[in-house]
Design a protein around this motif. Structure first.
Motif, PDB file in Angstrom:
ATOM      1  N   ALA A   7       0.828  -1.213   0.000  1.00 55.86           N
ATOM      2  CA  ALA A   7       0.000   0.000   0.000  1.00 55.86           C
ATOM      3  C   ALA A   7       0.861   1.261   0.000  1.00 55.86           C
ATOM      4  N   ALA A   8       1.951   1.252   0.771  1.00 53.44           N
ATOM      5  CA  ALA A   8       2.828   2.428   0.819  1.00 53.44           C
ATOM      6  C   ALA A   8       3.491   2.658  -0.536  1.00 53.44           C
ATOM      7  N   TRP A   9       3.983   1.601  -1.172  1.00 53.94           N
ATOM      8  CA  TRP A   9       4.615   1.758  -2.484  1.00 53.94           C
ATOM      9  C   TRP A   9       3.602   2.150  -3.556  1.00 53.94           C
ATOM     10  N   ALA A  71       2.387  15.228  -4.086  1.00 55.52           N
ATOM     11  CA  ALA A  71       2.790  15.454  -2.700  1.00 55.52           C
ATOM     12  C   ALA A  71       1.781  14.852  -1.721  1.00 55.52           C
ATOM     13  N   GLY A  72       0.505  14.968  -2.022  1.00 54.88           N
ATOM     14  CA  GLY A  72      -0.516  14.386  -1.155  1.00 54.88           C
ATOM     15  C   GLY A  72      -0.438  12.873  -1.122  1.00 54.88           C
ATOM     16  N   CYS A  73      -0.171  12.262  -2.262  1.00 56.86           N
ATOM     17  CA  CYS A  73      -0.031  10.803  -2.301  1.00 56.86           C
ATOM     18  C   CYS A  73       1.249  10.359  -1.598  1.00 56.86           C
ATOM     19  N   ALA A  74       2.300  11.144  -1.691  1.00 48.52           N
ATOM     20  CA  ALA A  74       3.519  10.824  -0.944  1.00 48.52           C
ATOM     21  C   ALA A  74       3.258  10.917   0.561  1.00 48.52           C
ATOM     22  N   VAL A 113       8.735   5.004   2.690  1.00 54.89           N
ATOM     23  CA  VAL A 113       8.586   6.229   3.484  1.00 54.89           C
ATOM     24  C   VAL A 113       9.692   7.227   3.146  1.00 54.89           C
ATOM     25  N   VAL A 114      10.918   6.751   3.052  1.00 57.09           N
ATOM     26  CA  VAL A 114      12.052   7.638   2.753  1.00 57.09           C
ATOM     27  C   VAL A 114      11.910   8.233   1.340  1.00 57.09           C
TER      28      VAL A 114
END
Length: 148
Positions: A7-9, A71-74, A113-114
């Protein structure tokens, strides 16, 4: 079982297309279907600026949309990656135990995350700088018109 790393990727890489929303909430997710709209408008603004030039008012209004969406998706990827295992499993894997494996944070999750922090903050600052620069240049031009 919804995996936190995936999900994060997906939020980082495919977030502007809504891929993370479809993964977590299914194809019926309205927000997932709405995310490509500002992305497409922003890309249209970039193409319009490339063809017409940066003096085009429509393009400098549309270009920040893609930046703010990225940016919002990041930020969403960072939120997913830093969510505790218990909260993740309670929210997205309701039938699973609190310590189920899909909610674990591993090195690939931290990598998402990074990368999201690096790229997301860069795109956000560039979008803000571009927006304010174009706005103030427009104000200066309008002031010159009034003074003449």
């Amino acid at each position: 079982m919804k995996n936190k790393t995936i999900a994060a990727w997906l939020a980082f890489v495919g977030g502007p297309l809504g891929l993370h929303r479809f993964y977590l909430h299914g194809l019926g997710d309205l927000v997932g279907w709405m995310l490509p709209i500002p992305t497409a408008l922003g890309l249209y603004g970039i193409e319009r600026a490339r063809l017409i030039g940066l003096d085009d008012g429509v393009s400098w209004l549309l270009i920040p949309l893609v930046g703010f969406t990225i940016a919002g998706c990041a930020l969403t990827a960072i939120f997913y990656g830093l969510m505790s295992q218990e909260k993740w499993n309670a929210r997205f894997n309701a039938g699973a135990a609190e310590d189920a494996a899909p909610g674990r944070t591993g090195w690939l999750t931290i990598g998402a995350v990074v990368c999201s922090l690096l790229i997301g903050s860069t795109v956000l600052m560039a979008s803000i700088a571009f927006s304010f620069q174009r706005y103030f240049e427009h104000q200066v031009e309008e002031g010159r018109k009034i003074s003449q």
